[in-house]
Design an enzyme around this catalytic site. Structure first.
Site, PDB file in Angstrom:
ATOM      1  CD  GLU A 142      39.151  -2.802  24.745  1.00 33.11           C
ATOM      2  OE1 GLU A 142      38.250  -2.918  25.580  1.00 33.11           O
ATOM      3  OE2 GLU A 142      40.339  -3.099  24.993  1.00 33.11           O
ATOM      4  CD  GLU A 310      43.343  -0.251  25.867  1.00 34.52           C
ATOM      5  OE1 GLU A 310      43.165  -1.172  26.685  1.00 34.52           O
ATOM      6  OE2 GLU A 310      42.463   0.584  25.579  1.00 34.52           O
TER       7      GLU A 310
END
Ligand SMILES: [Zn+2]
Length: 662
Positions: A142, A310
């Protein structure tokens, strides 16, 4: 189409791993993502590598017929490294150092950290070079999360100066392009440039835009370093990264060029709470199908699948509120991802962790190892999706989205109610409510493949964009340009000509006035004989070649042209000089789709959407009640049937426009 999970073997006793991995295989899991954040485990002391534990975990996964996806652990440089090289830490704009003790505490432009990155990535890659159970890699984690795409340290200022030298050459050129005679902001030398410092009032908009471009380029360059090192060692591996919902710190369109495909992290009940509107109760339980769809359509490249790195497995730790997801929601999200082009959905995480910052984040298994609600949903999703082998999504319509327009509009909102994403979603939602399949692409993308195009706030425009859009329209394309198009040049200065600047010929009209309007002021406009509400922004248009098809009805703007249409050869350009509310947005997109011969559905109810891929249509029910589907008599239901229960899905072998939902 398969599912996967994210596993942290280092959090659990070695004797438990066998059971965990067997239970993954039992649920139909194909890919297991590991080693994210594990630098301190992999290299407890400088140069002392310990890969044995990860070797064992990869081997176990292979023995159970699954594949490992490894992550480079660079989002969390360990304590010994930060102590050795405190200069690698990020700095906030006020000079606060972002210290070790959480994550993402490094600077993308630190020469030291780039060397350290190359060292750990090379060591890992070489160690696993010939491991048959490693399918590919995720770089870091991320990028830019917690605002970390932007750093204000000395290394960043030095790198920013180099970046500006490359772009402008000298101070005179920069002064001219930025326009620095305003407020005595002239530079005598590029050596005087810094990343934006704390100032009493707002920054020069051109400085900010270039700082955003530079910050994005810094992350892209850092990622490329990792991707190149991995591919040098084994070019059979795929390389991806996990982006975030509606994230704006890094130009995803550009970074995707260095990846085999993009991934993103999908937390439907968390991200929906970031919307600037009141949520329906169901949205707290299952999220919003358009919020999810928009991100899938953004991260999916036009011809390639994407992955969910995710997927929310249950309740999570970080949103303001965390109600338990609705029954079946975790299965619905996997279906919704596949329907929008994902080939793989990895649930995060395998098991709720007993330690650290995410103890309130569910896993597929509870912290005692027993199955949680998400495990049953994941198991069911794996069963549903196992037989599907689908081609990529083919979209009818493109929405043009450019990060530079978003960055430039950040300090230029001109109304507390203006939001780049909310405005884009007005059109996305309207298109999806009519069953259209949408791709969100950059404004330089090949447009010929799309029947219709929505150019969303093309704020920064130049002659090359005008020519690109002109080619599309003269080739028979139907284009809708939204408000605030063609306002500025690439350096973030107003064009010499009136708005929409270089797009004026294409539009066939110019903007005479603009205004931002607070909610308490009435805003209505007529379009095709009906009256509709709009919000936040109004432009008064002077049409020349274009026909006026909508007029303001209220306020000082009453009687002024608001919407124009320019017929160009076989194509058309509709310009919308306001921010339409849902009913007007629906009329505008149905007219656009009609002109482009894209078949549509009846307007779908809130929370119910159709998604089409490779001859199948998913009917996603994100509401608390059941809905009925009317399909052609010969259409086979691959999953479910004519009644779609709450938070459930049916998949039918028919095009979306042949279905009716009640
Ligand atoms: Zn920095």
């Amino acid at each position: 189409m398969t599912i996967g999970t994210c596993y942290f073997p280092e959090h659990w006793p070695r004797e438990r791993w066998e059971t965990d991995v067997k239970e993954m295989a039992d649920a139909g899991i194909e890919y297991v993502r590991m080693a994210e954040f594990s630098w301190a485990e992999l290299e407890p002391e400088r140069g002392e590598f310990d890969f044995a534990w990860l070797d064992d975990a990869v081997e176990l996964i292979g023995e159970h017929g699954m594949q490992a996806v490894l992550c480079t652990p660079t989002a969390t440089p360990p304590k010994w490294l930060v102590d050795e090289h405190p200069d690698i830490r990020q700095e906030a704009q006020d000079g606060t150092v972002k210290d070790w003790g959480s994550r993402r505490h490094y600077c993308f432009n630190s020469p030291t950290y780039r060397e350290e990155t190359a060292r750990i990535v090379t060591a890992m890659a070489e160690h696993f070079a010939d491991d048959p159970h490693v399918a590919g890699w995720q770089t870091d984690n991320e990028y830019g999360c917690h605002g970390t795409a932007h750093c204000f340290c000395e290394d960043c200022s030095a790198a920013f100066r180099d970046w500006l030298r490359e772009r402008y050459g000298d101070a005179e050129t920069l002064n001219e392009r930025w326009g620095t005679s305003f407020w005595s902001q002239r530079y005598d030398s590029l050596d005087q440039l810094e990343v934006p410092q704390p100032t009493p009032y707002n920054h020069h908009p051109s400085h900010l835009l270039d700082y955003n471009r530079f910050s994005s380029d810094s992350v892209i360059e850092y990622n490329r370093l990792q991707a190149d090192l991995l591919r040098d060692v084994n070019d059979e591996w795929f390389v991806t990264h996990n982006f975030m919902s509606e994230y704006g710190g890094v130009d995803v369109n550009e970074m995707r060029e260095d990846l085999d495909f993009a991934g993103w992290d999908s937390y439907p009940t968390g991200h929906v709470q970031e919307a600037d509107r009141d949520l329906r109760d169901a949205e707290f339980r299952v999220g919003n199908p358009d919020q999810l769809g928009l991100n899938h359509d953004l991260y999916r490249a036009p011809d390639a699948p994407h992955w969910i790195m995710e997927q929310q497995p249950g309740d999570v730790n970080w949103p303001p509120h965390s109600p338990q997801p609705g029954e079946g929601a975790m299965r619905l999200w996997a279906h919704w991802a596949v329907a929008h082009g994902a080939d793989e959905v990895l649930y995060f995480r395998w098991r709720r962790c007993r330690e650290g910052q995410e103890q309130y984040h569910a896993g597929l298994r509870k912290h005692d190892g027993s199955a949680d609600r998400g495990y049953r949903d994941a198991d069911a999703a794996a069963d549903d999706l196992d037989d599907l082998d689908l081609d990529p999504v083919e979209a009818d319509v493109a929405i043009l989205h450019d990060f530079e327009n978003m960055w430039a509009l950040g300090p230029d909102r001109h109304s507390p109610d203006f939001s780049y994403w909310a405005h884009l979603k007005t059109y996305y939602r309207a298109l999806r409510a009519r069953g259209a399949t949408v791709s969100i692409v950059s404004q330089s993308a090949d447009l010929d493949r799309f029947d219709a195009v929505v150019g969303n706030t093309l704020y920064l425009a130049d002659e090359s964009l005008a020519a690109h859009l002109d080619d599309y329209v003269t080739g028979g394309g139907d284009l809708l340009l939204t408000m605030r198009a063609g306002v500025k040049d690439r350096a973030n200065q107003l064009h010499e000509e009136l708005t929409p600047g270089p797009l004026a010929n294409l539009v066939g009209a110019r903007v005479d006035q603009h205004e931002s309007v607070p909610e308490q002021i009435e805003t209505r406009a007529t379009y095709d004989g009906e009256t509709y509400d709009y919000r936040t922004w109004a432009e008064w248009l002077d049409a020349d070649a274009a026909a006026v098809v909508g007029r303001h009805e209220t306020g000082t703007a009453a009687g002024e042209a608001a919407i124009t249409r320019n017929e160009v050869d076989d194509g058309s350009v509709t310009y919308v000089g306001l921010w339409p509310e849902a009913d007007l947005a629906d009329r505008l997109v149905t007219d656009l789709l009609g002109r482009a011969d894209v078949p549509t559905t009846d307007r779908l109810p809130e929370g119910v959407r159709l998604a089409e891929r490779d001859g199948l249509t998913w009917v996603g029910n994100f509401t608390e009640g059941a809905v009925g589907v009317d399909a052609p008599a010969d259409a086979e239901f691959v999953v479910g049937d004519e009644t779609v229960p709450s938070f459930d899905v049916s998949v039918v072998a028919a095009p979306a426009h042949e279905l009716t939902v009640e």
